[in-house]
Design an enzyme around this catalytic site. Structure first.
Site, short mmCIF file in Angstrom:
data_model
loop_
_atom_site.label_atom_id
_atom_site.label_comp_id
_atom_site.label_asym_id
_atom_site.label_seq_id
_atom_site.Cartn_x
_atom_site.Cartn_y
_atom_site.Cartn_z
N LYS A 198 2.84 6.93 5.83
CA LYS A 198 2.06 5.71 5.63
C LYS A 198 1.66 5.07 6.96
O LYS A 198 1.26 3.91 7.00
CB LYS A 198 2.84 4.72 4.75
CG LYS A 198 2.99 5.28 3.32
CD LYS A 198 3.21 4.19 2.30
CE LYS A 198 4.60 3.64 2.30
NZ LYS A 198 4.78 2.58 1.29
N ARG A 228 13.94 -1.58 -8.77
CA ARG A 228 12.49 -1.42 -8.83
C ARG A 228 12.01 -1.39 -10.28
O ARG A 228 12.55 -0.65 -11.11
CB ARG A 228 12.05 -0.12 -8.13
CG ARG A 228 12.51 0.01 -6.69
CD ARG A 228 12.01 -1.09 -5.78
NE ARG A 228 10.56 -1.18 -5.70
CZ ARG A 228 9.80 -0.49 -4.85
NH1 ARG A 228 10.35 0.33 -3.99
NH2 ARG A 228 8.50 -0.63 -4.84
N PRO A 277 0.83 -1.22 0.00
CA PRO A 277 0.00 0.00 0.00
C PRO A 277 0.86 1.27 0.00
O PRO A 277 1.87 1.33 0.67
CB PRO A 277 -0.81 -0.13 1.29
CG PRO A 277 -0.09 -1.11 2.13
CD PRO A 277 0.65 -2.02 1.21
N GLU A 278 0.44 2.24 -0.76
CA GLU A 278 1.13 3.52 -0.80
C GLU A 278 0.25 4.57 -0.13
O GLU A 278 -0.83 4.26 0.35
CB GLU A 278 1.46 3.87 -2.25
CG GLU A 278 2.36 2.81 -2.90
CD GLU A 278 2.93 3.24 -4.24
OE1 GLU A 278 2.96 4.46 -4.51
OE2 GLU A 278 3.34 2.37 -5.00
#
Ligand SMILES: [Zn+2]
Length: 275
Positions: free
Chosen positions: A60, A265, A2-3
Site C-alpha cells: 500500500k 473488525r 484505502p486498500e
C-alpha cells in the site's frame, strides 16, 4: 482506509497527471511527517529540482521515483493525493505537504487525521530497508498460490479472516476485500488457519487475485470518507457481495447476511454459503 485497489487507482491517476514533471518547490507543514533522520529544510533542498520519473506501488506504499531517490508515501487512514492546476489550487489546513511542479501543477498531500507518512530514501537500497522490506508478497504476485498461503497460515490457530488481514503474511488485503474473498471461496471467516486444506487455500488465492483485479478495474471501493482522488469515486462498492450487506439477502442462497466482529473488525458473511 484505502486498500490495495484504491492505492493502485491513486497511482494510476497520478501517473496520468504528473509523470515527467519537475519539482520546483515543496512546503511541508507537519514536523515528523517525514520519517527517518531528515529535517524539512534538508528534504526540501534535496528534492527540489528532481523530476518525477516513475510512480509505482509496493503493497500500500506509493513510490515516487526521483532519479537516485525515492519518496515513499503511505496514506494510512485518511491520506489523499490531490493534483491541482495553479489556478484552482486552494489552501487547506489538511494539506501536510504541497509540491509546486512544472507546467503550473500543484501536488498536495491531504490528510485529515495526519497518520500518513513519507520516507525519503535512496533508490538503490530502499527495498532492503524499513518500511518496504517489511511488505509481504501480495495476492497479485504469481508466487502467491494455494501452497504459498497454506505454508504461511496452516499452522495458525487464528481465524482465517484475521490471517488474511495480517500484512506480514500477505500484503494488500484489507477488511472489505477479506470479506469478499471468503464469501467467493465459501469459507466461514471464523474457521482457523489450521482447519483449512490446500483446496481451500487455493480457492482463497484465486479469488483474491480475481477480486483485487476487478476492484482495480473499477477504481477501488468508496466507503466512508475515502476518495481515491478528487472527484473520482471507486465503483467497486456496487459489486460488493457481502461487505456492508448485514440483514440483506445473500445473492446466492437468499439467507440473511450476518455481521459479526472478528478480532475487532466488522465482518460480514453468509452463514449458509460459508461454513
Ligand atoms: Zn448465501
Amino acid at each position: 482506509m484505502p486498500e490495495l485497489p484504491e492505492v493502485e487507482t491513486v497511482v494510476r491517476i497520478l501517473r496520468t497527471k504528473i509523470l515527467g514533471e519537475q519539482i520546483l518547490d515543496v512546503k511541508v507543514y507537519l514536523n515528523k511527517f517525514i520519517k527517518g533522520n531528515i529535517d524539512i529544510p534538508e528534504f526540501r533542498k534535496d528534492i527540489v529540482g528532481r523530476t518525477i520519473a516513475g510512480i509505482e506501488r509496493i503493497g500500500k506504499n506509493i513510490i515516487f521515483e526521483l532519479q537516485d531517490k525515492v519518496l515513499i508515501s503511505h496514506l494510512r487512514m485518511t491520506g489523499k493525493w490531490f493534483v491541482f492546476n495553479k489556478a484552482n489550487f486552494f489552501e487547506s489546513p489538511h494539506h501536510l505537504a504541497v509540491f509546486t511542479l512544472s507546467h503550473d501543477k500543484i501536488l498536495a498531500f491531504h490528510d485529515v487525521r495526519k497518520f500518513g507518512t513519507f520516507h525519503y530514501q535512496d533508490q538503490e537500497t530502499y527495498k532492503t530497508i524499513d518500511p518496504i522490506n517489511k511488505v509481504a508478497l501480495e495476492p497479485l504476485d504469481s508466487k502467491v498460490n494455494g501452497e504459498y498461503l497454506q505454508a504461511k497460515m496452516q499452522k495458525s490457530a487464528r481465524h482465517i479472516k484475521t490471517l488474511l488481514l495480517d500484512q506480514t503474511l500477505v500484503a494488500g488485503i484489507g477488511n472489505i476485500y477479506a470479506d469478499e474473498i471468503l464469501f467467493a471461496s465459501k469459507i466461514n471467516p471464523l474457521k482457523l488457519g489450521n482447519q483449512l486444506d490446500l483446496s481451500e487455500y487455493t480457492q482463497i488465492a484465486q479469488n483474491a487475485t480475481l477480486i483485487l483485479k476487478k476492484a482495480i478495474e473499477y477504481g477501488g471501493t468508496t466507503i466512508n470518507s475515502y476518495q481515491s482522488e478528487q472527484g473520482v469515486d471507486g465503483r467497486f462498492q456496487r459489486e460488493l457481495q457481502v461487505h456492508t450487506r448485514a440483514g440483506q439477502n445473500c445473492y446466492l442462497c437468499g439467507s440473511k447476511i450476518v455481521k459479526i466482529k472478528v478480532n475487532g473488525r466488522g465482518t460480514y458473511y453468509c452463514p449458509k454459503c460459508q461454513f
